[in-house]
Design a protein around this motif. Structure first.
Motif, PDB file in Angstrom:
ATOM      1  N   ASP A  66     -26.098  72.899-100.049  1.00  0.00           N
ATOM      2  CA  ASP A  66     -25.977  73.456 -98.698  1.00  0.00           C
ATOM      3  C   ASP A  66     -24.564  73.313 -98.155  1.00  0.00           C
ATOM      4  OD1 ASP A  66     -26.145  70.735 -98.562  1.00  0.00           O
ATOM      5  OD2 ASP A  66     -27.800  70.660 -97.127  1.00  0.00           O
ATOM      6  N   VAL A  67     -23.822  72.296 -98.610  1.00  0.00           N
ATOM      7  CA  VAL A  67     -22.458  72.116 -98.124  1.00  0.00           C
ATOM      8  C   VAL A  67     -21.555  73.251 -98.610  1.00  0.00           C
ATOM      9  CG1 VAL A  67     -21.704  70.663-100.050  1.00  0.00           C
ATOM     10  CG2 VAL A  67     -20.592  70.440 -97.837  1.00  0.00           C
ATOM     11  N   VAL A  68     -21.805  73.766 -99.809  1.00  0.00           N
ATOM     12  CA  VAL A  68     -21.029  74.899-100.318  1.00  0.00           C
ATOM     13  C   VAL A  68     -21.373  76.164 -99.536  1.00  0.00           C
ATOM     14  CG1 VAL A  68     -20.605  76.351-102.333  1.00  0.00           C
ATOM     15  CG2 VAL A  68     -20.796  73.881-102.604  1.00  0.00           C
ATOM     16  N   LEU A  69     -22.660  76.363 -99.277  1.00  0.00           N
ATOM     17  CA  LEU A  69     -23.062  77.509 -98.459  1.00  0.00           C
ATOM     18  C   LEU A  69     -22.424  77.429 -97.074  1.00  0.00           C
ATOM     19  CD1 LEU A  69     -26.844  77.654 -99.419  1.00  0.00           C
ATOM     20  CD2 LEU A  69     -25.121  79.364 -99.978  1.00  0.00           C
ATOM     21  N   ALA A  70     -22.361  76.213 -96.520  1.00  0.00           N
ATOM     22  CA  ALA A  70     -21.734  76.046 -95.204  1.00  0.00           C
ATOM     23  C   ALA A  70     -20.256  76.421 -95.258  1.00  0.00           C
ATOM     24  CB  ALA A  70     -21.911  74.606 -94.719  1.00  0.00           C
ATOM     25  N   MET A  71     -19.568  76.056 -96.356  1.00  0.00           N
ATOM     26  CA  MET A  71     -18.157  76.448 -96.501  1.00  0.00           C
ATOM     27  C   MET A  71     -18.006  77.966 -96.419  1.00  0.00           C
ATOM     28  SD  MET A  71     -16.818  74.106 -99.670  1.00  0.00           S
ATOM     29  CE  MET A  71     -17.021  72.327 -99.694  1.00  0.00           C
ATOM     30  N   VAL A  72     -18.879  78.667 -97.138  1.00  0.00           N
ATOM     31  CA  VAL A  72     -18.802  80.129 -97.167  1.00  0.00           C
ATOM     32  C   VAL A  72     -19.032  80.704 -95.778  1.00  0.00           C
ATOM     33  CG1 VAL A  72     -19.834  82.219 -98.126  1.00  0.00           C
ATOM     34  CG2 VAL A  72     -19.536  80.199 -99.571  1.00  0.00           C
ATOM     35  N   PHE A  73     -20.047  80.205 -95.089  1.00  0.00           N
ATOM     36  CA  PHE A  73     -20.390  80.772 -93.782  1.00  0.00           C
ATOM     37  C   PHE A  73     -19.385  80.370 -92.701  1.00  0.00           C
ATOM     38  CE2 PHE A  73     -24.765  80.819 -95.717  1.00  0.00           C
ATOM     39  CZ  PHE A  73     -24.788  82.198 -95.886  1.00  0.00           C
TER      40      PHE A  73
ATOM     41  N   ALA B 293     -17.876  93.411 -92.480  1.00  0.00           N
ATOM     42  CA  ALA B 293     -16.521  93.824 -92.844  1.00  0.00           C
ATOM     43  C   ALA B 293     -15.726  92.688 -93.473  1.00  0.00           C
ATOM     44  CB  ALA B 293     -15.795  94.345 -91.604  1.00  0.00           C
ATOM     45  N   ARG B 294     -16.140  91.448 -93.256  1.00  0.00           N
ATOM     46  CA  ARG B 294     -15.406  90.300 -93.776  1.00  0.00           C
ATOM     47  C   ARG B 294     -15.911  89.853 -95.144  1.00  0.00           C
ATOM     48  NH1 ARG B 294     -14.205  85.472 -89.962  1.00  0.00           N
ATOM     49  NH2 ARG B 294     -12.674  85.253 -91.654  1.00  0.00           N
ATOM     50  N   ILE B 295     -17.067  90.361 -95.571  1.00  0.00           N
ATOM     51  CA  ILE B 295     -17.647  89.903 -96.826  1.00  0.00           C
ATOM     52  C   ILE B 295     -16.718  90.155 -98.013  1.00  0.00           C
ATOM     53  CG2 ILE B 295     -19.520  90.317 -98.477  1.00  0.00           C
ATOM     54  CD1 ILE B 295     -21.421  90.580 -96.152  1.00  0.00           C
ATOM     55  N   PRO B 296     -16.149  91.367 -98.191  1.00  0.00           N
ATOM     56  CA  PRO B 296     -15.228  91.543 -99.326  1.00  0.00           C
ATOM     57  C   PRO B 296     -14.025  90.600 -99.262  1.00  0.00           C
ATOM     58  CG  PRO B 296     -15.885  93.667 -98.423  1.00  0.00           C
ATOM     59  CD  PRO B 296     -16.371  92.629 -97.456  1.00  0.00           C
ATOM     60  N   GLU B 297     -13.509  90.379 -98.052  1.00  0.00           N
ATOM     61  CA  GLU B 297     -12.357  89.493 -97.888  1.00  0.00           C
ATOM     62  C   GLU B 297     -12.686  88.067 -98.294  1.00  0.00           C
ATOM     63  OE1 GLU B 297      -9.825  87.537 -94.181  1.00  0.00           O
ATOM     64  OE2 GLU B 297     -10.991  89.361 -93.860  1.00  0.00           O
ATOM     65  N   VAL B 298     -13.897  87.612 -97.932  1.00  0.00           N
ATOM     66  CA  VAL B 298     -14.304  86.249 -98.292  1.00  0.00           C
ATOM     67  C   VAL B 298     -14.679  86.167 -99.768  1.00  0.00           C
ATOM     68  CG1 VAL B 298     -16.050  84.464 -97.879  1.00  0.00           C
ATOM     69  CG2 VAL B 298     -15.066  85.721 -95.943  1.00  0.00           C
ATOM     70  N   ALA B 299     -15.366  87.185-100.277  1.00  0.00           N
ATOM     71  CA  ALA B 299     -15.829  87.151-101.665  1.00  0.00           C
ATOM     72  C   ALA B 299     -14.665  87.079-102.642  1.00  0.00           C
ATOM     73  CB  ALA B 299     -16.686  88.378-101.952  1.00  0.00           C
ATOM     74  N   VAL B 300     -13.572  87.778-102.348  1.00  0.00           N
ATOM     75  CA  VAL B 300     -12.446  87.791-103.271  1.00  0.00           C
ATOM     76  C   VAL B 300     -11.771  86.423-103.349  1.00  0.00           C
ATOM     77  CG1 VAL B 300     -10.619  88.427-101.650  1.00  0.00           C
ATOM     78  CG2 VAL B 300     -10.523  89.247-104.015  1.00  0.00           C
TER      79      VAL B 300
ATOM     80  N   PRO C   4     -13.612  82.279-110.809  1.00  0.00           N
ATOM     81  CA  PRO C   4     -13.587  80.810-110.787  1.00  0.00           C
ATOM     82  C   PRO C   4     -12.413  80.269-111.598  1.00  0.00           C
ATOM     83  CG  PRO C   4     -15.333  81.610-112.229  1.00  0.00           C
ATOM     84  CD  PRO C   4     -14.788  82.806-111.527  1.00  0.00           C
ATOM     85  N   ASN C   5     -11.911  79.116-111.164  1.00  0.00           N
ATOM     86  CA  ASN C   5     -10.823  78.472-111.892  1.00  0.00           C
ATOM     87  C   ASN C   5     -10.881  76.973-111.639  1.00  0.00           C
ATOM     88  OD1 ASN C   5      -8.706  77.625-109.673  1.00  0.00           O
ATOM     89  ND2 ASN C   5      -9.387  79.714-109.119  1.00  0.00           N
ATOM     90  N   PHE C   6     -10.167  76.220-112.456  1.00  0.00           N
ATOM     91  CA  PHE C   6     -10.127  74.769-112.323  1.00  0.00           C
ATOM     92  C   PHE C   6      -8.807  74.272-111.756  1.00  0.00           C
ATOM     93  CE2 PHE C   6     -13.261  75.523-115.702  1.00  0.00           C
ATOM     94  CZ  PHE C   6     -14.355  74.889-115.133  1.00  0.00           C
TER      95      PHE C   6
ATOM     96  N   THR D  99     -16.083  77.726-106.638  1.00  0.00           N
ATOM     97  CA  THR D  99     -17.019  78.516-107.432  1.00  0.00           C
ATOM     98  C   THR D  99     -17.239  77.895-108.806  1.00  0.00           C
ATOM     99  OG1 THR D  99     -16.316  80.538-106.304  1.00  0.00           O
ATOM    100  CG2 THR D  99     -17.470  80.802-108.387  1.00  0.00           C
ATOM    101  N   ALA D 100     -16.153  77.437-109.448  1.00  0.00           N
ATOM    102  CA  ALA D 100     -16.280  76.823-110.769  1.00  0.00           C
ATOM    103  C   ALA D 100     -17.155  75.574-110.711  1.00  0.00           C
ATOM    104  CB  ALA D 100     -14.893  76.474-111.313  1.00  0.00           C
TER     105      ALA D 100
END
Length: 576
Positions: free
Chosen positions: A139-146, A359-366, A371-373, A551-552
């Motif tokens: 849930d903490v990762v989902l919170a970061m996204v939102f 409108a912000r979803i593509p901006e956030v998704a990119v 994923p990277n380390f 994401t990774a």
């Protein structure tokens, strides 16, 4: 001439010799593989515990660190009463709203996931995957996204809690649907009823009590979990506590932590009281959902009159008298509605954000893909994930024995007397009320940063969860084998070891794997405050806006949780 028939115990049994001469059924290779897997996992847990290197003498020697810390803290302090009340209301509001959001989403997911209501095997597989996937997403990762999508406030926490909770709630909802009596639904279908009518009149009345109990239980879990969401910007008591610790105002931070602990204990007690009042005495069925549904059925059939006078005809039913029970039920319903409305209102949700966020979803998704380390590299992140799994395994091993003891004493058919059972149940409630994050912060003060603090925090928190699950499972075993041993003069311990534990063995395996699954996710969260493992890198990645690394890390957690889920399902299938 009369003949005397010998007692059955003294007569030669013609089939006994045949049975003795018959070869024993060989153990299946799959069962052997499952047993070997259990041994390997247990061995890995022992190795992990050795790696954590929990030293009681070392902790006692480090007690001076705690004394120095608490001397520096001085006395506890709290926010102004009005501010504190507002933060409590906001925290309860976002937790309640998020849990209700999850409940609403879980209804169609559970309908598709249940074997007796799903349209096809494909839909059932999709629904089950949705449940596992949302359970695996922290849930903490989902919170970061939102937070990136909606900025700071209560809304990111509501959505994070709601989506993450779908995994557990939809699974429990689906299990309850699969346990229904198909008679009412079949009758409605035979009369030409639609799918909606079959659900609303044939399924919902049977599963509603267990659904409500599931939502209340998940609400308790979400309240404890809401603490960590404050570290990524979700409003409420968790955010205020994180600000206090970051500014080195330890007195205020610990004061807020104490408020959170008391709030969790009170919520646990209130939820338990509501469930008890609604569902009555515990039944002894095979599953948790069975028991809840059976409580409702038994209370409806045994406690209430078979045919009250007002139900004699539709005309008299329209003039149903206002009895004390009806007044109480209606009042409880309106209070629940008022609490829901108040919970949504106190969150101050800006509903227009749902129109502009697309409108912000593509901006956030990119930002989260690919994923990277980062600068750490794959080897470092893999080692951090290995440490997280080691913490989860070690904590599960530490939890097992205390949970079995407390869970056994909390079971009605095992406890020597009601007083012992009451004390054990009270201890389990108190332990469940302690958020692992707060316990980890206190332990880090004593032991320092690292795996030791996270392992002990998870182990203590796990006792409350696993102990309750084991107590419920022990109470659900069939009474026949226990009574048979009692009739032969067996002692209480012999009955427990010879009948109760063997019958509950499958449930114990399932609960332990569920705890391991939970601990993997929780160990990630505790790393945020220095509890060791991959959570440290997760926090650094989020604070440094390196969302590809987030994401990774999430993919690593997802793969681990799916593997544990698969092993658990296989184990339950093999040992059933």
């Amino acid at each position: 001439m009369s003949t005397t028939t010998a007692p059955a115990s003294l007569r030669p049994n013609a089939t006994a010799g045949v049975a003795e001469r018959a070869p024993k059924r060989p153990i299946s290779p799959e069962r052997i593989s499952a047993a070997v897997t259990l041994v390997v996992i247990a061995g890995l847990a022992v190795v992990s515990l050795a790696e954590v290197n929990i030293s009681i003498p070392g902790m006692l020697a480090s007690w001076s660190n705690a004394e120095h810390f608490f001397t520096r803290v001085g006395s506890l302090s709290f926010p102004e009463f009005g501010d504190l009340l507002g933060q409590i209301s906001l925290t309860l509001g976002l937790v309640l709203t998020g849990t209700l959001l999850a409940a609403v989403i879980s209804v169609p997911v559970a309908y598709l996931a249940a074997a007796n209501t799903t349209p096809s095997a494909t839909w059932r597989g999709i629904a089950r995957f949705v449940g596992v996937f949302t359970r695996a997403l922290p849930d903490v990762v989902l919170a970061m996204v939102f937070v990136l999508m909606f900025s700071l406030g209560a809304l990111p926490g509501i959505l994070a809690i709601g989506i993450h909770s779908v995994g557990m709630i939809s699974k429990m909802f689906a299990d309850a649907i699969e346990q229904i009596d198909e008679g009412p639904r079949t009758a409605i279908r035979a009369a030409g009823g639609t799918k909606l009518q079959q659900f609303s009149a044939g399924i919902l009345p049977q599963v509603l009590p267990s659904w409500i109990a599931t939502v209340l239980h998940r609400n308790d879990i979400n309240l404890r979990g809401s603490v960590v969401l404050g570290y990524v910007g979700v409003a409420g008591l968790g955010l205020e506590m994180s600000y206090a610790f970051k500014s080195l105002n330890y007195g205020l931070g610990l004061g807020i932590a104490l408020v959170i602990f008391l709030l969790c204990v009170v919520m646990e007690i209130v939820s338990s009281s509501v469930r008890a009042a609604m569902l009555g005495r515990a039944a002894t069925q095979r599953t948790w959902a069975d028991r809840l549904v059976a409580r409702f059925r038994r209370s409806a059939s045994a406690s209430a009159p078979a045919a009250p006078s007002w139900a004699a005809s539709p005309t008299t039913a329209l003039r149903r008298p206002w009895t004390a029970a009806r007044v109480r039920n209606v009042a409880a319903g309106w209070i629940a509605v008022a609490l829901i409305i108040a919970g949504v209102w106190v969150c101050q949700i800006t509903w227009g954000d749902f129109l502009t966020v697309w409108a912000r979803i593509p901006e956030v998704a990119v930002q989260f893909w690919p994923p990277n380390f980062g600068a750490y590299g794959f080897d470092t992140m893999l080692e951090a994930m290995r440490q997280t799994i080691a913490i989860a395994l070690a904590a599960t091993l530490l939890t097992l024995i205390p949970s079995v003891i407390l869970g056994s004493l909390a079971a009605r058919n095992v406890a020597p007397n009601p007083a012992t059972r009451g004390v054990a149940r009270f201890l389990l409630v108190g332990i469940r009320g302690i958020p692992e994050l707060i316990l980890a912060i206190v332990l880090i003060v004593i032991t320092g940063l690292g795996m030791q603090a996270g392992t002990i925090a998870l182990a203590v928190g796990g006792i409350g969860l696993l102990g309750k699950l084991l107590a419920d499972s022990f109470e659900e075993v069939r009474r026949g084998p226990e009574l048979a041993l009692v009739a032969t003069g067996a002692t209480r311990f012999q009955v427990y070891a010879g009948a109760t534990v063997p019958q509950g063995a499958r449930a114990i395996i399932g609960h332990v794997f569920y705890l391991l699954d939970t601990n993997v996710r929780a160990a990630t969260i505790l790393g945020v405050v220095g509890g060791g493992g991959v959570g440290y890198y997760l926090l650094n990645a989020s604070q440094g806006s390196n969302y590809g690394m987030v994401t990774a890390i999430v993919l690593m957690i997802l793969i681990t949780v799916l593997a544990i889920e698969g092993i658990s399902m296989w184990m339950r299938k093999v040992f059933r």
